[in-house]
Enzyme design. Structure first.
Site, PDB file in Angstrom:
ATOM      1  N   ALA A  70       0.839  -1.194   0.000  1.00 17.39           N
ATOM      2  CA  ALA A  70       0.000   0.000   0.000  1.00 17.39           C
ATOM      3  C   ALA A  70       0.877   1.247   0.000  1.00 17.39           C
ATOM      4  O   ALA A  70       2.086   1.187   0.214  1.00 17.39           O
ATOM      5  CB  ALA A  70      -0.912  -0.006   1.223  1.00 17.39           C
ATOM      6  N   GLY A 113      -0.402  -5.227   0.194  1.00 18.18           N
ATOM      7  CA  GLY A 113      -1.534  -5.103  -0.724  1.00 18.18           C
ATOM      8  C   GLY A 113      -1.238  -5.660  -2.094  1.00 18.18           C
ATOM      9  O   GLY A 113      -2.148  -6.113  -2.796  1.00 18.18           O
ATOM     10  N   GLU A 116      -1.888  -9.280  -1.816  1.00 18.72           N
ATOM     11  CA  GLU A 116      -3.340  -9.442  -1.733  1.00 18.72           C
ATOM     12  C   GLU A 116      -4.005  -9.247  -3.092  1.00 18.72           C
ATOM     13  O   GLU A 116      -4.950  -9.964  -3.434  1.00 18.72           O
ATOM     14  CB  GLU A 116      -3.901  -8.458  -0.698  1.00 18.72           C
ATOM     15  CG  GLU A 116      -3.505  -8.818   0.725  1.00 18.72           C
ATOM     16  CD  GLU A 116      -3.769  -7.718   1.737  1.00 18.72           C
ATOM     17  OE1 GLU A 116      -4.110  -8.039   2.876  1.00 18.72           O
ATOM     18  OE2 GLU A 116      -3.615  -6.518   1.381  1.00 18.72           O
ATOM     19  N   GLU A 136       3.019  -6.351   6.902  1.00 20.63           N
ATOM     20  CA  GLU A 136       2.321  -5.318   7.677  1.00 20.63           C
ATOM     21  C   GLU A 136       2.715  -5.325   9.154  1.00 20.63           C
ATOM     22  O   GLU A 136       2.761  -4.275   9.803  1.00 20.63           O
ATOM     23  CB  GLU A 136       0.804  -5.498   7.543  1.00 20.63           C
ATOM     24  CG  GLU A 136       0.243  -5.167   6.174  1.00 20.63           C
ATOM     25  CD  GLU A 136       0.245  -6.331   5.206  1.00 20.63           C
ATOM     26  OE1 GLU A 136      -0.383  -6.221   4.151  1.00 20.63           O
ATOM     27  OE2 GLU A 136       0.881  -7.376   5.516  1.00 20.63           O
TER      28      GLU A 136
END
Length: 262
Positions: A70, A113, A116, A136
């Site tokens: 992210a 992300g 993901e 994370e």
């Protein structure tokens, strides 16, 4: 199709009428997943969903990164309410509504992300330079877009727990061994080899491909009994398609079928 700020979209990829390519295009930040980038991906995907010529989509980044997580710069000072009001999670969720096959072609980093997003595709082809992870925990938070859920379903509780609690990366071969990645290929041939796989799928009966994708996904959402019932109903449905008749007729006539998607 319109042009986008954060992605490049190519229809007729490598001159194949039924294959499209979406390439993430924020190279200076290793394709970090901003809200605007995710919006561009989803808008492009649904434009391709509505395009009757397109049967398979490849999603990729560049040689250095598929997507390295992210955009932390936009998240560092965020409050819980800021996160609730940021619609990137809702945007990512929309990818589950896409009915055509999506292949993630991954070179370099697919972290946070980015991992993901790759797991949101139907399967992953990895170059041997690929690195996967959910880091994370290293910055005081946890995955929020499927990293604890899809990863566990892909590689099992023990390996997923190790990956999520340490935040350490796994290389392409470990990802393949664990079941996260479908196939590892040389980094320099990733796009060609992914295209060859996409071409095989694009040459199958489109209705059957969609129904098969639905049935496989149902295996993650239901009991074995309910999944078997769902599979059988989709099997019955294929016999309402002209492509099923063409496929079986071509088999008996010892020729290649000509599928039209109906």
């Amino acid at each position: 199709m319109k042009s986008f700020e954060n992605i490049l979209v190519t229809k007729n990829y490598k001159d194949h009428a039924h294959i499209a390519l979406i390439q993430l295009n924020r190279p200076k930040v290793l394709n970090a997943l901003s809200t605007d980038l995710l919006k561009d991906i989803v808008e492009a995907m649904f434009a391709l969903e509505d395009d009757k010529e397109v049967r398979v989509i490849i999603l990729t980044g560049n040689d250095r990164a598929f997507a390295a997580g992210a955009d932390i710069g936009h998240m560092a000072e965020a409050s819980p309410i800021d996160q609730i009001n940021d619609n990137r999670f809702r945007t990512l969720k929309q990818l589950s509504l896409f009915t055509k096959p999506m292949i993630a072609a991954v070179n370099g980093f697919a972290l946070g992300g980015g991992c993901e997003l790759a797991m949101s595709c139907d399967f992953i082809i990895a170059g041997d330079s690929a690195r996967f992870g959910q880091p994370e925990i290293k910055i005081g938070t946890i995955p929020g877009a499927g990293g604890t859920q899809r990863l566990t379903r892909a590689i099992g509780k023990s390996k997923a727990m190790l990956a999520v609690l340490t935040g350490e990366m796994m290389d392409a071969y470990e990802a393949e061994k664990s079941g996260l990645v479908a196939k590892v290929v040389p980094a320099e041939t990733l796009m060609q080899e992914t295209f060859e796989i996409a071409k095989i799928i694009a040459n199958r009966a489109p209705v059957a491909v969609k129904l098969a994708k639905e049935a496989v996904n149902m295996a993650f959402e239901s009991s074995l009994k309910d999944g078997m019932d769902y599979e059988r109903r989709n099997f019955y449905l294929t016999f309402a398609s002209k492509d099923q008749k063409e496929g079986m007729k071509a088999f008996m006539e010892k020729r290649e079928p000509k599928y039209e998607g109906n």
